[in-house]
Design a protein around this motif. Sequence first.
Motif, PDB file in Angstrom:
ATOM      1  N   LEU A   8      39.215  45.278  43.607  1.00  0.00           N
ATOM      2  CA  LEU A   8      40.452  44.899  44.294  1.00  0.00           C
ATOM      3  C   LEU A   8      41.365  44.108  43.363  1.00  0.00           C
ATOM      4  N   GLY A   9      40.737  43.283  42.523  1.00  0.00           N
ATOM      5  CA  GLY A   9      41.514  42.535  41.542  1.00  0.00           C
ATOM      6  C   GLY A   9      42.213  43.450  40.566  1.00  0.00           C
ATOM      7  N   LEU A  10      41.512  44.499  40.153  1.00  0.00           N
ATOM      8  CA  LEU A  10      42.120  45.478  39.250  1.00  0.00           C
ATOM      9  C   LEU A  10      43.296  46.176  39.928  1.00  0.00           C
ATOM     10  N   LEU A  11      43.119  46.534  41.189  1.00  0.00           N
ATOM     11  CA  LEU A  11      44.208  47.198  41.912  1.00  0.00           C
ATOM     12  C   LEU A  11      45.436  46.297  42.018  1.00  0.00           C
ATOM     13  N   LEU A  12      45.184  44.997  42.192  1.00  0.00           N
ATOM     14  CA  LEU A  12      46.294  44.055  42.270  1.00  0.00           C
ATOM     15  C   LEU A  12      47.058  44.012  40.954  1.00  0.00           C
ATOM     16  N   ILE A  13      46.307  43.996  39.857  1.00  0.00           N
ATOM     17  CA  ILE A  13      46.952  43.976  38.543  1.00  0.00           C
ATOM     18  C   ILE A  13      47.726  45.263  38.309  1.00  0.00           C
ATOM     19  N   ILE A  14      47.117  46.401  38.692  1.00  0.00           N
ATOM     20  CA  ILE A  14      47.775  47.695  38.510  1.00  0.00           C
ATOM     21  C   ILE A  14      49.103  47.727  39.265  1.00  0.00           C
ATOM     22  N   SER A  15      49.111  47.165  40.483  1.00  0.00           N
ATOM     23  CA  SER A  15      50.334  47.191  41.291  1.00  0.00           C
ATOM     24  C   SER A  15      51.452  46.361  40.661  1.00  0.00           C
ATOM     25  N   CYS A  16      51.053  45.436  39.795  1.00  0.00           N
ATOM     26  CA  CYS A  16      52.057  44.549  39.191  1.00  0.00           C
ATOM     27  C   CYS A  16      52.335  44.885  37.731  1.00  0.00           C
ATOM     28  N   LYS A  17      51.648  45.890  37.188  1.00  0.00           N
ATOM     29  CA  LYS A  17      51.686  46.070  35.742  1.00  0.00           C
ATOM     30  C   LYS A  17      53.051  46.491  35.215  1.00  0.00           C
ATOM     31  N   GLU A  18      53.914  47.038  36.084  1.00  0.00           N
ATOM     32  CA  GLU A  18      55.230  47.436  35.601  1.00  0.00           C
ATOM     33  C   GLU A  18      56.095  46.213  35.299  1.00  0.00           C
ATOM     34  N   SER A  19      55.725  45.081  35.850  1.00  0.00           N
ATOM     35  CA  SER A  19      56.468  43.852  35.564  1.00  0.00           C
ATOM     36  C   SER A  19      55.974  43.287  34.245  1.00  0.00           C
ATOM     37  N   LYS A  20      56.863  43.202  33.260  1.00  0.00           N
ATOM     38  CA  LYS A  20      56.492  42.731  31.932  1.00  0.00           C
ATOM     39  C   LYS A  20      56.237  41.233  31.920  1.00  0.00           C
ATOM     40  N   LYS A  21      56.575  40.544  33.010  1.00  0.00           N
ATOM     41  CA  LYS A  21      56.486  39.095  33.016  1.00  0.00           C
ATOM     42  C   LYS A  21      55.228  38.587  33.723  1.00  0.00           C
ATOM     43  N   VAL A  22      54.321  39.491  34.029  1.00  0.00           N
ATOM     44  CA  VAL A  22      53.090  39.053  34.687  1.00  0.00           C
ATOM     45  C   VAL A  22      52.324  38.136  33.743  1.00  0.00           C
ATOM     46  N   ASP A  23      51.942  36.973  34.224  1.00  0.00           N
ATOM     47  CA  ASP A  23      51.222  35.991  33.416  1.00  0.00           C
ATOM     48  C   ASP A  23      49.744  36.036  33.789  1.00  0.00           C
ATOM     49  N   TYR A  24      48.926  36.419  32.814  1.00  0.00           N
ATOM     50  CA  TYR A  24      47.493  36.533  33.067  1.00  0.00           C
ATOM     51  C   TYR A  24      46.722  35.288  32.609  1.00  0.00           C
ATOM     52  N   SER A  25      47.423  34.300  32.079  1.00  0.00           N
ATOM     53  CA  SER A  25      46.755  33.153  31.461  1.00  0.00           C
ATOM     54  C   SER A  25      45.961  32.309  32.442  1.00  0.00           C
ATOM     55  N   SER A  26      46.288  32.426  33.726  1.00  0.00           N
ATOM     56  CA  SER A  26      45.576  31.609  34.713  1.00  0.00           C
ATOM     57  C   SER A  26      44.665  32.431  35.623  1.00  0.00           C
ATOM     58  N   VAL A  27      44.530  33.723  35.356  1.00  0.00           N
ATOM     59  CA  VAL A  27      43.665  34.572  36.176  1.00  0.00           C
ATOM     60  C   VAL A  27      42.213  34.127  36.015  1.00  0.00           C
ATOM     61  N   VAL A  28      41.536  33.923  37.117  1.00  0.00           N
ATOM     62  CA  VAL A  28      40.128  33.526  37.084  1.00  0.00           C
ATOM     63  C   VAL A  28      39.276  34.778  37.261  1.00  0.00           C
ATOM     64  N   LEU A  29      38.654  35.204  36.185  1.00  0.00           N
ATOM     65  CA  LEU A  29      37.826  36.404  36.201  1.00  0.00           C
ATOM     66  C   LEU A  29      36.359  36.068  36.417  1.00  0.00           C
ATOM     67  N   TRP A  30      35.964  34.884  35.986  1.00  0.00           N
ATOM     68  CA  TRP A  30      34.563  34.478  36.071  1.00  0.00           C
ATOM     69  C   TRP A  30      34.478  33.060  36.612  1.00  0.00           C
ATOM     70  N   LYS A  31      33.677  32.886  37.635  1.00  0.00           N
ATOM     71  CA  LYS A  31      33.424  31.555  38.166  1.00  0.00           C
ATOM     72  C   LYS A  31      31.961  31.214  37.926  1.00  0.00           C
ATOM     73  N   THR A  32      31.749  30.033  37.381  1.00  0.00           N
ATOM     74  CA  THR A  32      30.381  29.572  37.175  1.00  0.00           C
ATOM     75  C   THR A  32      29.647  29.589  38.513  1.00  0.00           C
ATOM     76  N   TYR A  33      28.483  30.191  38.532  1.00  0.00           N
ATOM     77  CA  TYR A  33      27.743  30.327  39.783  1.00  0.00           C
ATOM     78  C   TYR A  33      26.496  29.446  39.751  1.00  0.00           C
ATOM     79  N   ASN A  34      25.913  29.262  40.881  1.00  0.00           N
ATOM     80  CA  ASN A  34      24.712  28.444  40.988  1.00  0.00           C
ATOM     81  C   ASN A  34      23.508  29.292  40.565  1.00  0.00           C
ATOM     82  N   ASP A  35      23.012  29.051  39.360  1.00  0.00           N
ATOM     83  CA  ASP A  35      21.899  29.855  38.862  1.00  0.00           C
ATOM     84  C   ASP A  35      20.550  29.174  39.075  1.00  0.00           C
ATOM     85  N   SER A  36      20.543  28.124  39.898  1.00  0.00           N
ATOM     86  CA  SER A  36      19.304  27.360  40.106  1.00  0.00           C
ATOM     87  C   SER A  36      18.196  28.212  40.721  1.00  0.00           C
ATOM     88  N   SER A  37      18.578  29.159  41.610  1.00  0.00           N
ATOM     89  CA  SER A  37      17.547  30.005  42.225  1.00  0.00           C
ATOM     90  C   SER A  37      16.927  30.939  41.196  1.00  0.00           C
TER      91      SER A  37
END
Length: 553
Positions: A8-37
């Motif tokens: 879904l994230g990819l689809l969102l980017i695709i829908s906006c890709k024609e805009s040359k001003k899209v800023d990807y610098s703050s996109v969160v692709l990976w969130k640290t997860y709880n690996d304790s288990s």
Amino acid sequence: MKKLIFLLGLLLIISCKESKKVDYSSVVLWKTYNDSSDVAVSQEHEKSRMRYKLIQSRVSDRNESFRPLYHEVAEMSETDYNQLKPLILEQDIPTIQRHIKDGKLTYEKLVRFFLYRIYRFELDSSTTLHTIIALNENVVEEARELDNLISEDRHPIFGMPILLKDNIGTAGMNTTAGAIALKDNETKDAFIVEQLKKNKALILGKVNLSEWAYYMCNGCPLGYSAIGGQTLNPYGRGVFETGGSSAGSGTSVAANYAVAAVGTETSGSILSPSSLNSVVGLKPTIGLLSRSGIVPISSTLDTPGPMTKNVIDNAILLSAMTGKDMADNKSVGTDEKYFKAVLNPGSLKGKRLGVFKDLLETDSIYRNTIDKLKKQGVEIIEFTAPEVSMDGFLTLLNIDMKNDLPEYLNTNVQNKEEIPMRTLEEIVKFNLADSVLRIPYGQSIFDGILKDSTSLEELQLIKNRLEENGRLFFDTPMDKHQLDAILSINNYHAGYAAVAKYPALTIPMGYKETGEPISLTFIAKPFHESDLLKLGRAFEVTTKIRKPPLAYN
């Protein structure tokens, strides 16, 4: 669900890709997860070194590595990806090149395909192998340039995306050896990387490894580094070991994250992860490939080598890295085109191969494989290996690293103000300043190196004795029975091959009842790589054993 969110994230980017001003610098692709288990589950593992203290790196932000190319990945839809799958997935280099020549594929699409797989699996905490440390931010643009380059005289490696173990110097990407001490280490291209670029290979990125090439701590997990976290095996995440130290090279090839990868070996560090990840790995004769620009353990035993899904690709990658390096006093240079040797490898019939009697008695997969070879007309000679001493092996590594690492730091580090350490002792002190973060499994090997007072004169005697004994171990049966090669399992005899400076090629041989891969390892005399590759290719074609990991199809 996580994979759905990613798409879904990819689809969102695709829908906006024609805009040359899209800023990807703050996109969160990976969130640290709880690996304790996951860590808790690992405490029940039968192998003590698979009882992990952590899974994720505590110092690296994966978003920094993955953000810069995210917009490029978004250019490919799920439909596009699935259409490319049969053209690329598990295909050898000649087949991929043929698809490109026929117009079914481009180098840009090839790169996007592998990036898509990396983002799909590595950004999902349930499938990540923690194998990618860095990506080449310019790789898509470089692929586009190759698509527009008109040239008939091309090396087969032309345009193929390659991953490098992160102890191999690469301009534009830090070379860390997995260690926080080298987190910001900027270097030039290692000689073998220069050769790859000269032949127009595409450097896709850097992969995880056992920190300091697994010569820092005793009993620590294979494939762990502070920079990359805990590498996991795609055939069984947290169930099977990755092998080491070239863990990321083996896991990334197995998971089809690139056409091929480059690993390094001192003793077993290519053979082990290749075997445990069901890929083809070659440890070449010392000197066939340059070691310049690679973070060292031992200038006596270190070598890079190709890790691939098949023997043809292995021969192609090997050929693309050869060349005489004046900065490496053991570099020999060669004009041999190894990939030509495997195109028509011939039959196994009449080949004389030596097998270890003790392995026949203890390993059923090895025994069954030998029976299959006999049916192919191979002359099998059983032998009992001569007993030779390996005393002094660790001393060799200790004193070499004590001397070779400072030489590397002084010669290769370009940003010396940011990497002030110049000796192993300084690195040990740096690690002790925050041992929980920097060395959670300790640094007992480093401590041992500092305590080792062996003189250079004594070291030379040890080197001479070990090389003589290693060659005696193999030459006794080879010469007596006029063998074409000796057959071992995985990295069982890697230490002997290391000190003898003999080449070894490991190829998938089967899978245990648990699903864990196991490989057949061919060992020959120095500079007989062509013969090994021919034997390996004939074996590969005859058996067709390798199966990709189901979870990464």
